[in-house]
Design a protein around this motif. Structure first.
Motif, PDB file in Angstrom:
ATOM      1  N   LEU A 148       0.828  -1.207   0.000  1.00 62.65           N
ATOM      2  CA  LEU A 148       0.000   0.000   0.000  1.00 62.65           C
ATOM      3  C   LEU A 148       0.867   1.264   0.000  1.00 62.65           C
ATOM      4  O   LEU A 148       0.538   2.257  -0.663  1.00 62.65           O
ATOM      5  N   SER A 149       1.975   1.214   0.732  1.00 63.60           N
ATOM      6  CA  SER A 149       2.875   2.377   0.750  1.00 63.60           C
ATOM      7  C   SER A 149       3.514   2.584  -0.618  1.00 63.60           C
ATOM      8  O   SER A 149       3.667   3.726  -1.077  1.00 63.60           O
ATOM      9  N   GLU A 150       3.896   1.495  -1.283  1.00 63.71           N
ATOM     10  CA  GLU A 150       4.461   1.609  -2.632  1.00 63.71           C
ATOM     11  C   GLU A 150       3.415   2.153  -3.615  1.00 63.71           C
ATOM     12  O   GLU A 150       3.736   2.962  -4.486  1.00 63.71           O
ATOM     13  N   PHE A 151       2.183   1.706  -3.456  1.00 67.76           N
ATOM     14  CA  PHE A 151       1.109   2.192  -4.314  1.00 67.76           C
ATOM     15  C   PHE A 151       0.890   3.693  -4.094  1.00 67.76           C
ATOM     16  O   PHE A 151       0.687   4.454  -5.055  1.00 67.76           O
ATOM     17  N   THR A 152       0.954   4.119  -2.835  1.00 69.64           N
ATOM     18  CA  THR A 152       0.797   5.543  -2.522  1.00 69.64           C
ATOM     19  C   THR A 152       1.922   6.366  -3.134  1.00 69.64           C
ATOM     20  O   THR A 152       1.689   7.455  -3.685  1.00 69.64           O
ATOM     21  N   VAL A 153       3.152   5.840  -3.057  1.00 74.41           N
ATOM     22  CA  VAL A 153       4.297   6.533  -3.657  1.00 74.41           C
ATOM     23  C   VAL A 153       4.106   6.692  -5.162  1.00 74.41           C
ATOM     24  O   VAL A 153       4.388   7.754  -5.737  1.00 74.41           O
ATOM     25  N   SER A 154       3.606   5.631  -5.798  1.00 74.33           N
ATOM     26  CA  SER A 154       3.391   5.701  -7.250  1.00 74.33           C
ATOM     27  C   SER A 154       2.334   6.736  -7.610  1.00 74.33           C
ATOM     28  O   SER A 154       2.442   7.424  -8.630  1.00 74.33           O
ATOM     29  N   LEU A 155       1.303   6.877  -6.759  1.00 70.25           N
ATOM     30  CA  LEU A 155       0.268   7.884  -7.017  1.00 70.25           C
ATOM     31  C   LEU A 155       0.801   9.305  -6.834  1.00 70.25           C
ATOM     32  O   LEU A 155       0.488  10.206  -7.610  1.00 70.25           O
ATOM     33  N   LEU A 156       1.620   9.492  -5.796  1.00 72.69           N
ATOM     34  CA  LEU A 156       2.090  10.835  -5.465  1.00 72.69           C
ATOM     35  C   LEU A 156       3.214  11.321  -6.374  1.00 72.69           C
ATOM     36  O   LEU A 156       3.277  12.497  -6.724  1.00 72.69           O
ATOM     37  N   PHE A 157       4.098  10.397  -6.764  1.00 66.78           N
ATOM     38  CA  PHE A 157       5.309  10.818  -7.475  1.00 66.78           C
ATOM     39  C   PHE A 157       5.396  10.284  -8.905  1.00 66.78           C
ATOM     40  O   PHE A 157       6.350  10.579  -9.617  1.00 66.78           O
ATOM     41  N   GLY A 158       4.414   9.497  -9.325  1.00 67.24           N
ATOM     42  CA  GLY A 158       4.418   9.004 -10.693  1.00 67.24           C
ATOM     43  C   GLY A 158       5.472   7.961 -10.983  1.00 67.24           C
ATOM     44  O   GLY A 158       5.793   7.686 -12.148  1.00 67.24           O
ATOM     45  N   GLN A 162       6.125  -0.784  -7.749  1.00 67.76           N
ATOM     46  CA  GLN A 162       5.519  -2.118  -7.787  1.00 67.76           C
ATOM     47  C   GLN A 162       5.696  -2.807  -9.140  1.00 67.76           C
ATOM     48  O   GLN A 162       5.219  -3.931  -9.322  1.00 67.76           O
ATOM     49  N   ASN A 163       6.375  -2.139 -10.074  1.00 69.88           N
ATOM     50  CA  ASN A 163       6.613  -2.706 -11.413  1.00 69.88           C
ATOM     51  C   ASN A 163       5.314  -3.101 -12.121  1.00 69.88           C
ATOM     52  O   ASN A 163       5.265  -4.101 -12.847  1.00 69.88           O
ATOM     53  N   VAL A 164       4.279  -2.300 -11.895  1.00 66.15           N
ATOM     54  CA  VAL A 164       2.985  -2.585 -12.517  1.00 66.15           C
ATOM     55  C   VAL A 164       3.059  -2.474 -14.039  1.00 66.15           C
ATOM     56  O   VAL A 164       2.444  -3.268 -14.762  1.00 66.15           O
ATOM     57  N   THR A 170       1.822  -9.191 -10.955  1.00 67.98           N
ATOM     58  CA  THR A 170       2.678 -10.338 -10.642  1.00 67.98           C
ATOM     59  C   THR A 170       3.722 -10.007  -9.589  1.00 67.98           C
ATOM     60  O   THR A 170       3.926 -10.771  -8.632  1.00 67.98           O
ATOM     61  N   ASP A 171       4.414  -8.880  -9.742  1.00 69.73           N
ATOM     62  CA  ASP A 171       5.479  -8.533  -8.793  1.00 69.73           C
ATOM     63  C   ASP A 171       4.917  -8.357  -7.387  1.00 69.73           C
ATOM     64  O   ASP A 171       5.496  -8.844  -6.410  1.00 69.73           O
ATOM     65  N   THR A 172       3.786  -7.683  -7.273  1.00 70.41           N
ATOM     66  CA  THR A 172       3.161  -7.473  -5.964  1.00 70.41           C
ATOM     67  C   THR A 172       2.748  -8.792  -5.332  1.00 70.41           C
ATOM     68  O   THR A 172       2.980  -9.040  -4.136  1.00 70.41           O
ATOM     69  N   MET A 173       2.139  -9.665  -6.113  1.00 67.56           N
ATOM     70  CA  MET A 173       1.686 -10.947  -5.583  1.00 67.56           C
ATOM     71  C   MET A 173       2.861 -11.828  -5.167  1.00 67.56           C
ATOM     72  O   MET A 173       2.813 -12.514  -4.133  1.00 67.56           O
ATOM     73  N   LEU A 174       3.952 -11.798  -5.936  1.00 68.49           N
ATOM     74  CA  LEU A 174       5.131 -12.582  -5.580  1.00 68.49           C
ATOM     75  C   LEU A 174       5.778 -12.062  -4.303  1.00 68.49           C
ATOM     76  O   LEU A 174       6.267 -12.850  -3.481  1.00 68.49           O
ATOM     77  N   ASP A 175       5.780 -10.741  -4.134  1.00 70.47           N
ATOM     78  CA  ASP A 175       6.331 -10.168  -2.904  1.00 70.47           C
ATOM     79  C   ASP A 175       5.568 -10.673  -1.684  1.00 70.47           C
ATOM     80  O   ASP A 175       6.174 -11.048  -0.666  1.00 70.47           O
TER      81      ASP A 175
END
Length: 224
Positions: A148-158, A162-164, A170-175
């Protein structure tokens, strides 16, 4: 257990000095190279042992030097090597190693939290099923909060931590999966600890933490 704790107490000044020196050097190196982001990471790493002591004070815990060493090493591998030395980018599968190790470490922390919250401060073999469920849920909650923190970072800073863009989910689920695997591995020595009273290195840390900081003084005296 106490002998091992005494040995770790002796080496604490040595590894902390090395830890601080490494981060100071990294901070200065990246400053000289004109890389402020990595310089800040280097200098901020110096604060980790101090933050750990603050947690002890807030919880009114006596220091557990084995646990300090484990958490400092954990921080060094995930933060210093992974972020400041860019291990996540240059070392194959380092990210998966880090998430697996997270499952191991937070399984131990989950066990500590379980008995910290348990009203009756006694270890019983009957606790084992609930302990296992709690540790799994605790580790998965930490994994979810991290994602969730990585997702928030991606929203705030582009950015895309998470390598989406390249892997989808896949990357998130493997983590999350490898974090779960790390926790499940720890449940093996946990079972031996509850059923056969055998304490591995990790459970030895818990045992010292339990008798020094969690159990009531009179109960601790009775069990020892």
């Amino acid at each position: 257990m106490e002998k091992r704790e005494a040995r770790f107490k002796k080496i604490t000044p040595v590894y902390l000095t090395l830890f601080w020196a490494v981060h100071l050097v990294l901070g200065c190196y990246y400053t000289a190279r004109g890389l402020p982001y990595y310089a800040v990471l280097g200098f901020c790493g110096i604060l980790f042992p101090l933050a750990l002591r603050l947690v002890y004070k807030i919880c009114r815990f006596r220091p557990i030097y084995q646990l300090d060493f484990l958490l400092t090493l954990f921080f060094f591998l995930l933060y210093t090597v992974g972020l400041d030395l860019r291990g996540y980018s240059v070392i194959p599968y380092y990210d998966k190693f880090a998430h697996t190790l997270t499952g191991v470490v937070f399984a131990l922390i989950g066990l500590i939290v379980f008995y910290y919250l348990k009203p009756e401060k006694k270890i019983s073999e009957k606790d084992l099923p609930l302990v296992c469920v709690f540790e799994i849920c605790f580790s998965l909650a930490i994994a979810a909060l991290w994602e969730l923190s990585e997702f928030t970072v991606s929203l705030l800073f582009g950015t895309d931590p998470q390598n989406v863009l390249t892997t989808g989910v896949t990357d998130t689920m493997l983590d999350i999966l490898v974090c779960l695997i790390g926790t499940l591995v720890v449940l093996i020595p946990v079972s031996f600890y509850f059923k056969k009273k055998r304490a591995s290195l990790l459970l030895g840390i818990f045992d010292v933490m339990f008798h020094r900081n969690i159990v009531k003084e009179e109960e601790s005296t009775g069990q020892q």
